[in-house]
Design an enzyme around this catalytic site. Structure first.
Site: not given
Ligand code: UGA
Length: 427
Positions: A150, A256
């Site tokens: 992440r 992603c």
């Molecule tokens: C995501 C995956 O979590 C990773 O495991 C993966 O490696 C990565 O994509 C990738 O494919 O490279 P990332 O895009 O860095 O990671 O971000 P996340 O932390 O997953 O968040 C994604 C979105 O979901 C953000 O907009 C975040 O704010 C949102 N989110 C996340 C929420 O709204 N609530 C949550 O509880 C968690």
């Protein structure tokens, strides 16, 4: 310890090369752009990623990481070549493999016999075969090792992964790639190339579906007067559901989830399979952006024409400087599209080109003269912002906090009005 080349110094390439070097391997990071290579060699990170800069300093000092913009220098001696190049989205939603193919073609003549080319980038099922064809050498193996890091937590995720997945034609080749991670203790999955490729898409899409459901339930909670935090916490106590990834927000984004959900849909469609849950999760995410814009507009009398809206947060989540596919930008575009003017503050973004959006240098500057304030990214520093100072700078007092980052009682006491959904009644 192995000799490794990492192709690409974007987000994935950087974390991969620095991470593998920190495990003791001899890594050469390659980028086509000599300026990027120089910056890295000087120990500077071109991205914001907590903790990664310190490790970069360590691995440069130990000599485990070298960088180059000459491809042959990077790959000639390498036992493993990790390709970490972008796979942007094509117009039809499918992943564009042109960088993966051109990297494979460019390196093929430099590879030594027995080298293993490992794809880290998220690529559609069947890509390993495409890479094999582009390389066209029977003495070189191709493996898939999807990354699950992440942004903002990449160092922790590299060192403490939930699992490592490697797919290859033979178990022996897959094991040789897995051995690079022998110092990391976690479940390790050895499988075929197609399975490894699909595990990545299936995981990201499941998480996106989970978040769409979370955002839909949070909207329902507000409408019926239930506490979304407690509902989701209560739900997550069921270990089959799990208590992570349950934070509601203005929608999910980043480089992603939006790309991977559409790519998985496109992969499935090309096999004649429909994935209606993913299609609905994507639509639900757009509805989440719209809900925020509706909330602001309804709270300001039903029109945004001539209104100024202060926004806190432009990145797609906290602890990153990445604004790609940010839900914040999607909401801002809707606010501007409805006639509003937006002035935003973000701790990591000082400029963003969008007509109708101005980026301010401080929270107070963003708030100055604003009719409403919308919080769109969960930056921890927003918690300590002085409510009185911000409300005094604003001309209105509407505050929409999509990430529940502000202390609502402190802000209410200071005069903020947190509107509930004006179109529904509490029951
Ligand atoms: C995501 C995956 O979590 C990773 O495991 C993966 O490696 C990565 O994509 C990738 O494919 O490279 P990332 O895009 O860095 O990671 O971000 P996340 O932390 O997953 O968040 C994604 C979105 O979901 C953000 O907009 C975040 O704010 C949102 N989110 C996340 C929420 O709204 N609530 C949550 O509880 C968690």
């Amino acid at each position: 310890m192995s000799k490794i080349a990492v192709i690409g110094t974007g987000y994935v390439g950087l974390t991969t090369s620095i991470g593998l070097a920190s495990l003791g391997h001899q890594v050469v990071g390659y980028d086509v752009d000599p300026a990027k290579v120089e910056v890295l060699q000087a120990g500077k990170l071109p991205i914001h990623e907590p903790g990664l800069g310190e490790i970069l300093g360590d691995v440069l000092k130990s000599g485990n990481l070298k960088t180059t913009s000459v491809l042959s220098e990077a790959v000639t001696d390498a036992d493993f070549i990790f390709t970490c190049v972008p796979t942007p989205q094509d117009e039809d939603g499918s992943a564009d493999l042109s960088y993966v193919i051109s990297a494979s073609t460019a390196m093929k003549d430099f590879l030594k016999a027995g080298a293993v080319v490992v794809t880290k980038s998220t690529v559609p099922v069947g890509s390993a075969q495409i890479v094999e064809d582009a390389i066209g050498r029977s003495d070189v193996e191709v493996a898939s090792n999807p990354e699950f890091l992440r942004e903002g937590a990449a160092v922790y995720d590299f060192q403490n992964p939930d699992r490592i997945v490697v797919g290859a034609r033979s178990n022996e080749v897959a094991q040789s790639v897995m051995d690079l991670y022998s110092k990391i203790d976690c479940p390790k999955v050895l499988t075929s190339q197609a399975t490894a490729e699909l595990i990545k898409y299936a995981s990201n899409s499941f998480l996106a579906i989970k978040l769409s459901y979370v955002n839909d339930i949070a909207a329902l909670c507000e409408a019926v007067g239930a506490d979304s935090h407690e509902v989701l916490h209560g739900m997550g106590l069921d270990t089959r559901i799990g208590n992570r990834f349950l934070e509601p927000g203005p929608g999910w984004g980043g480089s992603c989830f939006p790309k991977d959900t559409k790519a998985l849909e496109s992969i499935a469609n090309s096999f004649g399979i429909e994935l209606p849950l993913i299609t609905t999760a994507i639509a639900s995410n757009e509805a989440a952006h719209k809900r925020v814009a509706d909330r602001v507009m309804n709270s300001l009398g039903g029109s945004l024409v001539g209104k100024t809206i202060a926004v806190f947060g432009l990145t797609f989540k906290a602890n990153t400087d990445d604004t790609r596919e940010s839900p914040s930008i999607a909401v801002i575009e809707r606010l501007i599209g409805r006639g509003g003017k937006v002035v935003a503050f973000d701790p990591m973004v000082s400029d963003y080109k969008l007509a109708g959006l101005t980026v301010a240098a401080s929270p107070a500057e963003a708030a100055s003269g604003a009719d409403a304030l919308v919080v769109l990214t969960e930056w921890a520093e927003f918690k300590s912002i002085d409510a009185k100072e911000i409300l005094a700078a604003m001309s209105g007092n509407v505050v929409v906090d999509t990430r529940k980052v502000l202390d609502q009682s402190v802000w209410t006491e200071a005069g903020a009005n947190f509107p509930t959904n004006p179109t529904t009644k509490a029951v």
